[in-house]
Design a protein around this motif. Structure first.
Motif, short mmCIF file in Angstrom:
data_model
loop_
_atom_site.label_atom_id
_atom_site.label_comp_id
_atom_site.label_asym_id
_atom_site.label_seq_id
_atom_site.Cartn_x
_atom_site.Cartn_y
_atom_site.Cartn_z
N ARG A 127 0.74 -1.27 0.07
CA ARG A 127 0.03 0.00 0.20
C ARG A 127 0.81 1.26 -0.14
N LEU A 128 2.12 1.18 0.70
CA LEU A 128 2.80 2.34 0.84
C LEU A 128 3.39 2.46 -0.40
N ALA A 129 3.93 1.58 -1.04
CA ALA A 129 4.60 1.55 -2.32
C ALA A 129 3.67 2.30 -3.64
N ALA A 130 2.31 1.85 -3.44
CA ALA A 130 1.11 2.42 -4.26
C ALA A 130 1.15 3.94 -3.97
N VAL A 131 1.38 4.30 -2.83
CA VAL A 131 1.06 5.62 -2.54
C VAL A 131 2.14 6.59 -2.94
N CYS A 132 3.43 6.06 -2.76
CA CYS A 132 4.66 6.67 -3.24
C CYS A 132 4.29 6.90 -4.80
N GLN A 133 4.07 5.66 -5.48
CA GLN A 133 4.13 5.74 -6.89
C GLN A 133 2.94 6.55 -7.40
N GLU A 134 2.15 6.85 -6.68
CA GLU A 134 0.97 7.75 -7.23
C GLU A 134 1.26 9.11 -7.02
N TRP A 135 2.28 9.69 -5.94
CA TRP A 135 2.86 10.89 -5.82
C TRP A 135 3.81 11.16 -6.80
N LEU A 136 4.48 10.02 -7.17
CA LEU A 136 5.53 10.41 -8.14
C LEU A 136 4.87 10.54 -9.65
N ASP A 137 3.83 9.93 -9.94
CA ASP A 137 3.32 9.79 -11.36
C ASP A 137 2.49 11.27 -11.49
N GLY A 138 1.81 11.77 -10.14
CA GLY A 138 1.37 12.92 -10.10
C GLY A 138 2.40 14.14 -10.64
N ALA A 139 3.33 14.04 -9.66
CA ALA A 139 4.55 14.95 -10.08
C ALA A 139 5.07 15.03 -11.33
N ARG A 140 5.09 13.67 -11.85
CA ARG A 140 5.70 13.60 -13.37
C ARG A 140 4.50 14.33 -14.49
N ARG A 141 3.26 14.25 -14.15
CA ARG A 141 2.13 14.86 -14.94
C ARG A 141 2.34 16.35 -14.68
N ARG A 142 2.56 16.78 -13.43
CA ARG A 142 2.59 18.32 -13.29
C ARG A 142 3.91 18.78 -14.16
N LEU A 143 5.09 18.13 -13.90
CA LEU A 143 6.07 18.46 -14.78
C LEU A 143 5.93 18.60 -16.23
N ASP A 144 5.49 17.59 -16.67
CA ASP A 144 5.17 17.64 -18.04
C ASP A 144 4.02 18.54 -18.60
N ALA A 145 2.98 18.73 -17.79
CA ALA A 145 2.23 19.78 -18.05
C ALA A 145 2.92 21.28 -18.05
N ALA A 146 3.81 21.51 -17.04
CA ALA A 146 4.41 22.95 -16.93
C ALA A 146 5.46 22.80 -18.11
N THR A 147 6.14 21.90 -18.51
CA THR A 147 7.10 22.06 -19.52
C THR A 147 6.53 22.22 -20.93
N ALA A 148 5.28 21.72 -21.07
CA ALA A 148 4.59 21.65 -22.27
C ALA A 148 3.96 23.14 -22.51
N GLU A 149 3.63 23.82 -21.49
CA GLU A 149 3.09 25.11 -21.48
C GLU A 149 4.09 26.12 -21.83
N ARG A 150 5.53 25.79 -21.61
CA ARG A 150 6.51 26.72 -21.68
C ARG A 150 6.80 26.58 -23.11
N PRO A 151 7.09 28.19 -23.80
CA PRO A 151 7.28 28.01 -25.13
C PRO A 151 8.76 27.64 -25.22
N ALA A 152 9.02 27.05 -26.62
CA ALA A 152 10.22 26.40 -26.91
C ALA A 152 11.25 27.55 -27.16
N GLN A 153 12.30 27.54 -26.40
CA GLN A 153 13.46 28.35 -26.32
C GLN A 153 14.42 28.12 -27.34
N VAL A 154 14.88 29.20 -28.20
CA VAL A 154 15.83 28.91 -29.34
C VAL A 154 17.26 29.13 -28.74
#
Length: 74
Positions: free
Chosen positions: A47-74
């Motif tokens: 159960r604890l491993a599943a909780v940790c994985q859920e937090w990590l998955d959520g953090a990954r989704r947030r990071l992916d969303a944040a980087t997708a919103e950022r305009p590409a830099q040249v």
């Protein structure tokens, strides 16, 4: 993001779950428990491993969303 907030309401935070999971692993590795105790520890660890994985998955989704919103830099 709602999943992460729900997880925060119903489950321990990432660090708390991780630390408890480490304790469960140490106790299982040390032995000296009955079969019933070992099974209960194993189930708690799962159960604890599943909780940790859920937090990590959520953090990954947030990071992916944040980087997708950022305009590409040249």
């Amino acid at each position: 993001m709602a999943e992460l907030e729900d997880a925060a309401d119903d489950a321990p935070g990432y660090e708390q779950a991780r630390d408890e999971l480490l304790d469960v692993v140490r106790r299982l590795e040390a032995g000296g428990t009955t079969l019933e105790e070992a099974l209960a520890l194993w189930e708690r660890g799962e159960r604890l491993a599943a909780v940790c994985q859920e937090w990590l998955d959520g953090a990954r989704r947030r990071l992916d969303a944040a980087t997708a919103e950022r305009p590409a830099q040249v």
